[in-house]
Design a protein around this motif. Structure first.
Motif, PDB file in Angstrom:
ATOM      1  N   CYS A  38       5.293  -4.303 -23.910  1.00 51.00           N
ATOM      2  CA  CYS A  38       6.307  -5.324 -24.021  1.00 51.00           C
ATOM      3  C   CYS A  38       5.765  -6.612 -24.581  1.00 51.00           C
ATOM      4  N   SER A  68      13.988  -2.808 -18.098  1.00 50.69           N
ATOM      5  CA  SER A  68      13.472  -2.633 -19.558  1.00 50.69           C
ATOM      6  C   SER A  68      13.983  -0.965 -20.920  1.00 50.69           C
ATOM      7  N   ILE A 114      13.807  -7.105 -24.876  1.00 49.89           N
ATOM      8  CA  ILE A 114      14.398  -6.074 -24.835  1.00 49.89           C
ATOM      9  C   ILE A 114      15.154  -6.053 -23.598  1.00 49.89           C
ATOM     10  N   PRO A 115      15.792  -4.858 -23.349  1.00 46.69           N
ATOM     11  CA  PRO A 115      15.748  -3.282 -24.130  1.00 46.69           C
ATOM     12  C   PRO A 115      17.341  -3.914 -25.665  1.00 46.69           C
ATOM     13  N   ALA A 165      14.055  -1.184 -26.214  1.00 46.25           N
ATOM     14  CA  ALA A 165      14.296  -0.655 -24.902  1.00 46.25           C
ATOM     15  C   ALA A 165      12.592   0.146 -25.045  1.00 46.25           C
ATOM     16  N   VAL A 166      12.156   0.046 -23.498  1.00 44.10           N
ATOM     17  CA  VAL A 166      10.739   0.737 -23.834  1.00 44.10           C
ATOM     18  C   VAL A 166      11.415   1.703 -22.276  1.00 44.10           C
ATOM     19  N   LEU A 203       5.752  -6.819 -28.100  1.00 43.84           N
ATOM     20  CA  LEU A 203       7.069  -6.879 -29.029  1.00 43.84           C
ATOM     21  C   LEU A 203       8.086  -8.404 -28.362  1.00 43.84           C
ATOM     22  N   ARG A 204       7.880  -8.665 -27.558  1.00 42.59           N
ATOM     23  CA  ARG A 204       8.181 -10.503 -27.434  1.00 42.59           C
ATOM     24  C   ARG A 204       7.336 -11.414 -27.997  1.00 42.59           C
ATOM     25  N   ARG A 248      11.319  -9.298 -30.444  1.00 45.87           N
ATOM     26  CA  ARG A 248      12.283  -8.504 -30.397  1.00 45.87           C
ATOM     27  C   ARG A 248      12.436  -8.678 -28.573  1.00 45.87           C
TER      28      ARG A 248
END
Length: 369
Positions: free
Chosen positions: A293, A368, A303-304, A308-309, A296-297, A301
């Motif tokens: 996560c 998430s 979330i979600p 999606a995580v 990704l940030r 990106r």
């Protein structure tokens, strides 16, 4: 001794016997766990113990029961004895003595950095404390430390062992079994040994993760696996891939991690570089999902919304994540308590059968995914 003198000192067996209306010998049998005492009398003695505040002398009790009233909680790996390693395998100052890359210091640091182990300790302590017993925490990441654990058990310093292995090739379970010592394992051993264990249905948990991501509409899904030389890591990957294949997704990008936040970050970087359009990620534990996560940030990106995580374990890392992590719950505290119950049952019935208890995972939906 007068009543006034007696009341001024620590309560004795005689005090308990008087309060319960039984003989001193009967009180001794109940306190020392002798089985052939009438249940009604046992209850009367226990009430008298509570009323008088009597505390058994542990050393004297051990002479009668031949029990230490202590359980070894062993965190074990499969490392090779480092040349400079020194000190006892029990926790304490000596547990951190060797801070080298392969020594006790780095091993214990990794253990305490993972919230999983804290949950195991909580489950064990909560089960043992009401029974007047306590755990002795030991580490066995080298051949020498494993020998010390076996010797510790042989000497009767602990009545049995609860073993948490961190590596599939860990030889300690077999060493304990060969020595005829009482033990229970957390997780199915990679190689069959006649030792009871508790475990989770890991493949079923991974199936829940896959079905949840697919149910959200994710179609370009990747996974960060755990170390594939660990049975739990391999089982979670197998369950995830099988479920995806059953839903028409035969190829799933995979990046292997090591159940640490840093390895989750590295794995997520690799996946994004090779598959920038992915829209779903299953990480095989919460620490790796937390690292994913973060990456990704950093890459912008959401979330979600964009990706999606889903994690695995439902540990403190799941709540530390932003947004809070959707995850697969592994009831570690309950599993640790059951592991302890199995060991105490084994001590009470040494000739009882080896057994296993498998817990069921469940999906915990948060922000998430």
């Amino acid at each position: 001794m007068t009543d006034d003198q007696r009341s001024a000192g620590a309560p004795t067996l005689e005090d308990v016997a008087r309060a319960a209306g039984v003989s001193r010998a009967t009180v001794s049998r109940v306190v020392n766990g002798v089985r052939n005492v009438d249940p009604v009398i046992q209850e009367a003695v226990r009430r008298a113990v509570s009323v008088t505040g009597y505390t058994p002398n542990r050393a004297a009790r051990s002479l009668v029961t031949r029990r230490a009233d202590a359980i070894a909680l062993v965190v074990s790996g499969a490392g090779v004895e480092p040349e400079a390693a020194r000190g006892d395998s029990c926790t304490g100052a000596s547990g951190e003595e060797d801070g080298g890359s392969g020594g006790s210091g780095s091993f214990t640091a990794q253990v305490f950095a993972d919230p999983f182990f804290g949950r195991v300790v909580t489950g064990v302590v909560d089960y043992l404390r009401p029974r007047g017993m306590h755990p002795v925490l030991m580490f066995a990441e080298t051949a020498r430390a494993r020998e010390e654990v076996v010797a510790y058990l042989r000497q009767g310093s602990a009545d049995g062992a609860l073993v948490v292995s961190t590596h599939a090739e860990d030889p300690l379970p077999a060493l304990i079994a060969d020595a005829g010592l009482a033990a229970v394992l957390f997780a199915r051993p990679a190689r069959p040994v006649p030792v009871s264990y508790v475990d989770l249905a890991h493949q079923d948990g991974a199936r829940l993760a896959a079905e949840h991501l697919l149910g959200r509409g994710c179609r370009r899904i990747a996974t960060i696996s755990g170390p594939l030389d660990v049975p739990a890591g391999e089982a979670r990957l197998t369950g995830f891939r099988d479920t995806m294949a059953r839903h028409g997704h035969p190829y799933i990008p995979i990046a292997e991690g090591q159940f640490t936040q840093e390895s989750g970050e590295s794995a997520m970087e690799r996946l994004l570089a090779e598959h920038p359009d992915l829209d779903g990620v299953f990480a095989a534990n919460d620490l790796m999902a937390l690292g994913a996560c973060h990456v990704l940030r950093e890459h912008g990106r959401s979330i979600p919304g964009d990706v999606a995580v889903v994690g695995f374990d439902d540990s403190s890392a799941a709540l530390a994540c932003r947004p809070p992590l959707t995850t697969i719950r592994q009831p570690v505290e309950g599993m640790a308590a059951e592991m302890t119950r199995l060991l105490l049952d084994r001590l009470a019935r040494p000739d009882g059968p080896v057994t296993s208890v498998i817990f069921e995972p469940e999906l915990v939906v948060r922000g998430s995914a």
